[in-house]
Design a protein around this motif. Structure first.
Motif, PDB file in Angstrom:
ATOM      1  N   VAL A  42      -4.010 -10.331   0.057  1.00 55.70           N
ATOM      2  CA  VAL A  42      -4.466 -10.421  -1.335  1.00 55.70           C
ATOM      3  C   VAL A  42      -3.740  -9.355  -2.139  1.00 55.70           C
ATOM      4  CG1 VAL A  42      -6.443 -10.257  -2.884  1.00 55.70           C
ATOM      5  CG2 VAL A  42      -6.740 -11.230  -0.595  1.00 55.70           C
ATOM      6  N   GLN A  43      -2.947  -9.779  -3.131  1.00 54.87           N
ATOM      7  CA  GLN A  43      -2.196  -8.846  -3.962  1.00 54.87           C
ATOM      8  C   GLN A  43      -2.729  -8.878  -5.384  1.00 54.87           C
ATOM      9  OE1 GLN A  43       1.783 -10.441  -3.193  1.00 54.87           O
ATOM     10  NE2 GLN A  43       2.271  -8.466  -2.236  1.00 54.87           N
ATOM     11  N   LEU A  44      -3.099  -7.705  -5.882  1.00 56.15           N
ATOM     12  CA  LEU A  44      -3.522  -7.551  -7.263  1.00 56.15           C
ATOM     13  C   LEU A  44      -2.467  -6.674  -7.926  1.00 56.15           C
ATOM     14  CD1 LEU A  44      -7.289  -6.836  -6.531  1.00 56.15           C
ATOM     15  CD2 LEU A  44      -6.251  -9.017  -7.158  1.00 56.15           C
ATOM     16  N   VAL A  45      -1.531  -7.299  -8.632  1.00 56.21           N
ATOM     17  CA  VAL A  45      -0.384  -6.595  -9.197  1.00 56.21           C
ATOM     18  C   VAL A  45      -0.856  -5.438 -10.072  1.00 56.21           C
ATOM     19  CG1 VAL A  45       1.662  -6.831 -10.660  1.00 56.21           C
ATOM     20  CG2 VAL A  45       1.026  -8.672  -9.099  1.00 56.21           C
ATOM     21  N   GLY A  46      -0.283  -4.278  -9.834  1.00 63.10           N
ATOM     22  CA  GLY A  46      -0.634  -3.080 -10.578  1.00 63.10           C
ATOM     23  C   GLY A  46      -1.781  -2.302  -9.950  1.00 63.10           C
ATOM     24  N   ARG A  80      -3.435  -1.048   0.406  1.00 66.10           N
ATOM     25  CA  ARG A  80      -2.276  -0.262   0.008  1.00 66.10           C
ATOM     26  C   ARG A  80      -2.225  -0.243  -1.517  1.00 66.10           C
ATOM     27  NH1 ARG A  80       3.112  -2.332   2.270  1.00 66.10           N
ATOM     28  NH2 ARG A  80       3.117  -3.516   0.359  1.00 66.10           N
ATOM     29  N   PRO A  81      -2.359   0.935  -2.136  1.00 60.55           N
ATOM     30  CA  PRO A  81      -2.360   0.998  -3.592  1.00 60.55           C
ATOM     31  C   PRO A  81      -1.008   0.621  -4.187  1.00 60.55           C
ATOM     32  CG  PRO A  81      -2.363   3.209  -2.661  1.00 60.55           C
ATOM     33  CD  PRO A  81      -2.503   2.245  -1.522  1.00 60.55           C
ATOM     34  N   GLY A  82      -1.063   0.017  -5.374  1.00 58.09           N
ATOM     35  CA  GLY A  82       0.150  -0.363  -6.079  1.00 58.09           C
ATOM     36  C   GLY A  82       0.721   0.810  -6.852  1.00 58.09           C
ATOM     37  N   LYS A  83       1.905   0.628  -7.374  1.00 59.07           N
ATOM     38  CA  LYS A  83       2.620   1.689  -8.086  1.00 59.07           C
ATOM     39  C   LYS A  83       1.839   2.203  -9.294  1.00 59.07           C
ATOM     40  CE  LYS A  83       7.042   2.673 -10.286  1.00 59.07           C
ATOM     41  NZ  LYS A  83       8.343   2.134 -10.693  1.00 59.07           N
ATOM     42  N   VAL A  84       1.270   1.292 -10.085  1.00 57.51           N
ATOM     43  CA  VAL A  84       0.547   1.696 -11.290  1.00 57.51           C
ATOM     44  C   VAL A  84      -0.687   2.532 -10.909  1.00 57.51           C
ATOM     45  CG1 VAL A  84      -0.766   0.851 -13.275  1.00 57.51           C
ATOM     46  CG2 VAL A  84       1.346  -0.293 -12.609  1.00 57.51           C
ATOM     47  N   LEU A  85      -1.418   2.109  -9.899  1.00 55.38           N
ATOM     48  CA  LEU A  85      -2.592   2.853  -9.448  1.00 55.38           C
ATOM     49  C   LEU A  85      -2.189   4.239  -8.944  1.00 55.38           C
ATOM     50  CD1 LEU A  85      -5.617   3.031  -8.870  1.00 55.38           C
ATOM     51  CD2 LEU A  85      -5.178   1.906  -6.696  1.00 55.38           C
ATOM     52  N   LYS A  86      -1.122   4.315  -8.169  1.00 48.44           N
ATOM     53  CA  LYS A  86      -0.653   5.607  -7.651  1.00 48.44           C
ATOM     54  C   LYS A  86      -0.305   6.556  -8.793  1.00 48.44           C
ATOM     55  CE  LYS A  86       1.509   4.029  -3.356  1.00 48.44           C
ATOM     56  NZ  LYS A  86       2.804   3.872  -2.682  1.00 48.44           N
ATOM     57  N   GLU A  87       0.372   6.029  -9.808  1.00 46.55           N
ATOM     58  CA  GLU A  87       0.778   6.863 -10.951  1.00 46.55           C
ATOM     59  C   GLU A  87      -0.424   7.371 -11.748  1.00 46.55           C
ATOM     60  OE1 GLU A  87       3.838   8.044 -11.728  1.00 46.55           O
ATOM     61  OE2 GLU A  87       4.485   7.124  -9.855  1.00 46.55           O
ATOM     62  N   LYS A  88      -1.436   6.524 -11.925  1.00 46.61           N
ATOM     63  CA  LYS A  88      -2.615   6.929 -12.689  1.00 46.61           C
ATOM     64  C   LYS A  88      -3.455   7.964 -11.956  1.00 46.61           C
ATOM     65  CE  LYS A  88      -3.096   3.305 -15.920  1.00 46.61           C
ATOM     66  NZ  LYS A  88      -3.937   2.986 -17.036  1.00 46.61           N
ATOM     67  N   VAL A  89      -3.474   7.879 -10.629  1.00 47.82           N
ATOM     68  CA  VAL A  89      -4.264   8.802  -9.816  1.00 47.82           C
ATOM     69  C   VAL A  89      -3.555  10.154  -9.720  1.00 47.82           C
ATOM     70  CG1 VAL A  89      -5.161   9.243  -7.498  1.00 47.82           C
ATOM     71  CG2 VAL A  89      -5.447   7.008  -8.537  1.00 47.82           C
TER      72      VAL A  89
END
Length: 90
Positions: A42-46, A80-89
């Protein structure tokens, strides 16, 4: 944050009834669970992706008896967190 707090926050931000938001959250979680149970990714983009991985058989120790045991192979859900989530955290 627990599920109730999530529902409250989403309902407030979206201007929707808590009852409706709870139904959507429950349905979404159920859908993700069903997909993972079928072995689907299951992929949730962002946000990130959920998938099932195989954990190999390994040796362990029973903490009560201190005797060695074999822990059988199994499937485990992983996120596995996406790029946008990693950047916000960050």
């Amino acid at each position: 944050m627990n599920k109730k707090e999530l529902v409250d926050k989403v309902a407030k931000k979206a201007g929707l009834k808590k009852k409706d938001v709870k139904k959507v959250v429950d349905t979404m979680l159920e859908s993700v669970t069903e997909a993972l149970a079928k072995g689907e990714k299951v992929q949730l983009v962002g946000f990130g992706s959920f998938e099932v991985r195989k954990a190999a058989q390994r040796k362990g120790v029973n903490p009560q008896t201190k005797k060695p045991i074999t822990i059988p192979a199994r499937k485990v859900p992983k996120f596995r967190p996406g790029k946008v989530l990693k950047e916000k955290v960050k």
